[in-house]
Design a protein around this motif. Structure first.
Motif, PDB file in Angstrom:
ATOM      1  N   LYS A 140       0.831  -1.210   0.000  1.00  0.00           N
ATOM      2  CA  LYS A 140       0.000   0.000   0.000  1.00  0.00           C
ATOM      3  C   LYS A 140       0.856   1.246   0.000  1.00  0.00           C
ATOM      4  N   MET A 141       1.913   1.241   0.824  1.00  0.00           N
ATOM      5  CA  MET A 141       2.819   2.385   0.905  1.00  0.00           C
ATOM      6  C   MET A 141       3.530   2.614  -0.428  1.00  0.00           C
ATOM      7  N   CYS A 142       3.969   1.540  -1.056  1.00  0.00           N
ATOM      8  CA  CYS A 142       4.651   1.643  -2.359  1.00  0.00           C
ATOM      9  C   CYS A 142       3.725   2.242  -3.412  1.00  0.00           C
ATOM     10  N   THR A 143       2.474   1.773  -3.427  1.00  0.00           N
ATOM     11  CA  THR A 143       1.492   2.278  -4.386  1.00  0.00           C
ATOM     12  C   THR A 143       1.212   3.759  -4.145  1.00  0.00           C
ATOM     13  N   GLN A 144       1.100   4.148  -2.879  1.00  0.00           N
ATOM     14  CA  GLN A 144       0.848   5.552  -2.541  1.00  0.00           C
ATOM     15  C   GLN A 144       2.017   6.441  -2.945  1.00  0.00           C
ATOM     16  N   LEU A 145       3.241   5.968  -2.724  1.00  0.00           N
ATOM     17  CA  LEU A 145       4.423   6.741  -3.112  1.00  0.00           C
ATOM     18  C   LEU A 145       4.478   6.914  -4.631  1.00  0.00           C
ATOM     19  N   ALA A 146       4.238   5.828  -5.362  1.00  0.00           N
ATOM     20  CA  ALA A 146       4.270   5.891  -6.828  1.00  0.00           C
ATOM     21  C   ALA A 146       3.186   6.824  -7.361  1.00  0.00           C
ATOM     22  N   ALA A 147       1.978   6.720  -6.805  1.00  0.00           N
ATOM     23  CA  ALA A 147       0.877   7.592  -7.231  1.00  0.00           C
ATOM     24  C   ALA A 147       1.192   9.056  -6.929  1.00  0.00           C
ATOM     25  N   GLY A 148       1.785   9.296  -5.763  1.00  0.00           N
ATOM     26  CA  GLY A 148       2.168  10.662  -5.396  1.00  0.00           C
ATOM     27  C   GLY A 148       3.192  11.247  -6.359  1.00  0.00           C
ATOM     28  N   CYS A 149       4.128  10.415  -6.802  1.00  0.00           N
ATOM     29  CA  CYS A 149       5.136  10.859  -7.775  1.00  0.00           C
ATOM     30  C   CYS A 149       4.488  11.300  -9.081  1.00  0.00           C
ATOM     31  N   TRP A 150       3.535  10.510  -9.570  1.00  0.00           N
ATOM     32  CA  TRP A 150       2.847  10.827 -10.828  1.00  0.00           C
ATOM     33  C   TRP A 150       1.992  12.082 -10.694  1.00  0.00           C
ATOM     34  N   ILE A 151       1.245  12.181  -9.604  1.00  0.00           N
ATOM     35  CA  ILE A 151       0.354  13.340  -9.407  1.00  0.00           C
ATOM     36  C   ILE A 151       1.162  14.629  -9.289  1.00  0.00           C
ATOM     37  N   CYS A 152       2.195  14.611  -8.441  1.00  0.00           N
ATOM     38  CA  CYS A 152       3.039  15.801  -8.270  1.00  0.00           C
ATOM     39  C   CYS A 152       3.758  16.158  -9.575  1.00  0.00           C
ATOM     40  N   GLY A 153       4.227  15.131 -10.281  1.00  0.00           N
ATOM     41  CA  GLY A 153       4.940  15.368 -11.529  1.00  0.00           C
ATOM     42  C   GLY A 153       4.077  16.055 -12.571  1.00  0.00           C
ATOM     43  N   PHE A 154       2.813  15.643 -12.679  1.00  0.00           N
ATOM     44  CA  PHE A 154       1.924  16.227 -13.684  1.00  0.00           C
ATOM     45  C   PHE A 154       1.361  17.585 -13.271  1.00  0.00           C
ATOM     46  N   MET A 155       1.502  17.936 -11.997  1.00  0.00           N
ATOM     47  CA  MET A 155       1.059  19.253 -11.547  1.00  0.00           C
ATOM     48  C   MET A 155       2.139  20.314 -11.707  1.00  0.00           C
ATOM     49  N   CYS A 156       3.390  19.898 -11.651  1.00  0.00           N
ATOM     50  CA  CYS A 156       4.511  20.852 -11.607  1.00  0.00           C
ATOM     51  C   CYS A 156       4.584  21.830 -12.781  1.00  0.00           C
ATOM     52  N   PRO A 157       4.481  21.383 -14.058  1.00  0.00           N
ATOM     53  CA  PRO A 157       4.679  22.323 -15.167  1.00  0.00           C
ATOM     54  C   PRO A 157       3.436  23.135 -15.554  1.00  0.00           C
ATOM     55  N   VAL A 158       2.329  22.962 -14.832  1.00  0.00           N
ATOM     56  CA  VAL A 158       1.078  23.619 -15.227  1.00  0.00           C
ATOM     57  C   VAL A 158       1.232  25.133 -15.279  1.00  0.00           C
ATOM     58  N   ILE A 159       1.830  25.722 -14.232  1.00  0.00           N
ATOM     59  CA  ILE A 159       2.001  27.181 -14.179  1.00  0.00           C
ATOM     60  C   ILE A 159       2.868  27.661 -15.333  1.00  0.00           C
ATOM     61  N   GLU A 160       3.955  26.950 -15.606  1.00  0.00           N
ATOM     62  CA  GLU A 160       4.856  27.349 -16.685  1.00  0.00           C
ATOM     63  C   GLU A 160       4.159  27.318 -18.040  1.00  0.00           C
ATOM     64  N   VAL A 161       3.375  26.262 -18.281  1.00  0.00           N
ATOM     65  CA  VAL A 161       2.665  26.139 -19.562  1.00  0.00           C
ATOM     66  C   VAL A 161       1.629  27.241 -19.722  1.00  0.00           C
ATOM     67  N   ILE A 162       0.908  27.558 -18.645  1.00  0.00           N
ATOM     68  CA  ILE A 162      -0.100  28.626 -18.697  1.00  0.00           C
ATOM     69  C   ILE A 162       0.558  29.960 -19.014  1.00  0.00           C
ATOM     70  N   LEU A 163       1.686  30.248 -18.366  1.00  0.00           N
ATOM     71  CA  LEU A 163       2.386  31.514 -18.606  1.00  0.00           C
ATOM     72  C   LEU A 163       2.886  31.606 -20.044  1.00  0.00           C
ATOM     73  N   VAL A 164       3.426  30.510 -20.578  1.00  0.00           N
ATOM     74  CA  VAL A 164       3.918  30.509 -21.963  1.00  0.00           C
ATOM     75  C   VAL A 164       2.764  30.672 -22.942  1.00  0.00           C
ATOM     76  N   SER A 165       1.631  30.045 -22.646  1.00  0.00           N
ATOM     77  CA  SER A 165       0.477  30.124 -23.558  1.00  0.00           C
ATOM     78  C   SER A 165      -0.067  31.539 -23.682  1.00  0.00           C
ATOM     79  N   LYS A 166       0.225  32.389 -22.693  1.00  0.00           N
ATOM     80  CA  LYS A 166      -0.267  33.771 -22.717  1.00  0.00           C
ATOM     81  C   LYS A 166       0.739  34.745 -23.340  1.00  0.00           C
ATOM     82  N   LEU A 167       1.914  34.251 -23.731  1.00  0.00           N
ATOM     83  CA  LEU A 167       2.919  35.117 -24.340  1.00  0.00           C
ATOM     84  C   LEU A 167       2.549  35.455 -25.789  1.00  0.00           C
ATOM     85  N   PRO A 168       2.922  36.652 -26.252  1.00  0.00           N
ATOM     86  CA  PRO A 168       2.698  36.990 -27.663  1.00  0.00           C
ATOM     87  C   PRO A 168       3.824  36.441 -28.543  1.00  0.00           C
ATOM     88  N   PHE A 169       3.453  35.695 -29.576  1.00  0.00           N
ATOM     89  CA  PHE A 169       4.413  35.180 -30.553  1.00  0.00           C
ATOM     90  C   PHE A 169       4.045  35.786 -31.915  1.00  0.00           C
TER      91      PHE A 169
END
Length: 317
Positions: free
Chosen positions: A139-168
């Protein structure tokens, strides 16, 4: 600048490797070979670990998750790189570029967290061996692995949003082998100092904090190993960590130089070279490190081959 300015750029051109000249086909064949080897090796390790009951331990559980992750990590960039090597028009849509950047960084951040979880597992196994089975439960192993995936997919959200608002609104040629934050920022028609600062803070937190945690864990692990009285015991204890430590040094060694910096980019050749290391070469050596240098996985592969031969021989009339 308004939204209408950046909307004038609807696609980007990935310059890739402009200095290859007449060697595009040769490089395509080499890259394809590396990619197929990476996919085959990681699928093999994942399948063998999940199907062999002898390998259903926390250490091999995390190795199987890492192999699964590497399959998708390479899929985020290499297929597009392969198609661009044979295509005259190396274009990618604005949305496609943002998606590639997001998934590449999400999976990269997930790998940082997963390698940290693996270091924690090794620390408990060697420095707190008596309590290890009670702490690192399935159970602990599964929770750690799930936490890694969830945190990993949350991390770049702010950066992507900021880039999407830039003028190109100007040049649309990305001087890189795939879409990434630094080359995208260099094409924006406005000041990107805020984006560079946010990128630095996010990357420094993800990369440096996880790398520091891993290094502290290994300092404690090495101290514990040195206290083991027999040479055979020390060798056995360190052998369980050697493969993981090798992967950590290869992966973090390249991404630290690439992403923990307060500027848009270094030289173009520098960025391309390090991109090849962490996006192509590192995932390709992981199956070698975890199979050829691991007797348990090698024995499990041999057992699978023998089982298949027995089944085939019994099926024959």
């Amino acid at each position: 600048m308004g939204t209408s300015n950046w909307s004038s750029v609807t696609e980007f051109i990935l310059v890739g490797f402009p200095n290859l000249r007449g060697f595009h086909t040769l490089f395509f064949a080499l890259l394809l070979l590396i990619y197929l080897f990476t996919i085959f090796g990681n699928v093999l390790i994942f399948t063998v670990i999940r199907s062999d009951a002898r390998l259903h331990t926390p250490m091999y559980f995390f190795i199987s998750i890492l192999s699964f992750l590497e399959i998708w990590y390479t899929a985020a960039t290499i297929p597009k790189m392969l198609s661009n090597l044979l295509s005259k028009r190396k274009s990618i849509s604005f949305t496609g570029c943002l998606l590639q950047t997001y998934f590449f960084h999400s999976l990269g951040a997930t790998e940082c967290y997963l390698l940290t979880a693996m270091a924690y597992d090794r620390y408990l196994a060697i420095c707190n061996s008596l309590r290890y089975p009670a702490i690192m439960t399935p159970k602990m192993c599964t929770q750690l692995a799930a936490g890694c995936w969830i945190c990993g997919f949350m991390c770049p959200v702010i950066e992507v949003i900021l880039v999407s608002k830039l003028p190109f609104c100007g040049p649309n040629e990305i001087q890189h082998i795939f879409c990434d934050f630094p080359p995208l920022l260099s094409l924006a028609c406005t000041d990107t100092s805020i984006n560079v600062l946010v990128d630095f803070i996010v990357n420094a937190f993800i990369i440096l904090v996880t790398f520091l945690f891993i290094m502290v864990s290994y300092i404690k692990i090495i101290k514990a190993i040195l206290k083991i009285r027999t040479a055979e015991g020390r060798k056995k204890a360190f052998s369980t960590c050697a493969a993981h430590l090798t992967v950590v040094l290869l992966f973090f060694g390249s991404i630290i130089f690439m992403y923990v910096r307060l500027k848009k980019s270094y030289s173009l050749d520098y960025d391309r070279a390090f991109a090849v290391i962490y996006a192509v070469l590192t995932p390709s050596v992981n199956p070698v490190i975890y199979s050829l240098r691991n007797k348990e996985i090698l024995n499990a592969i041999k057992r699978k081959i023998l089982q298949k031969e027995v089944v085939n021989s019994s099926a024959q009339p």
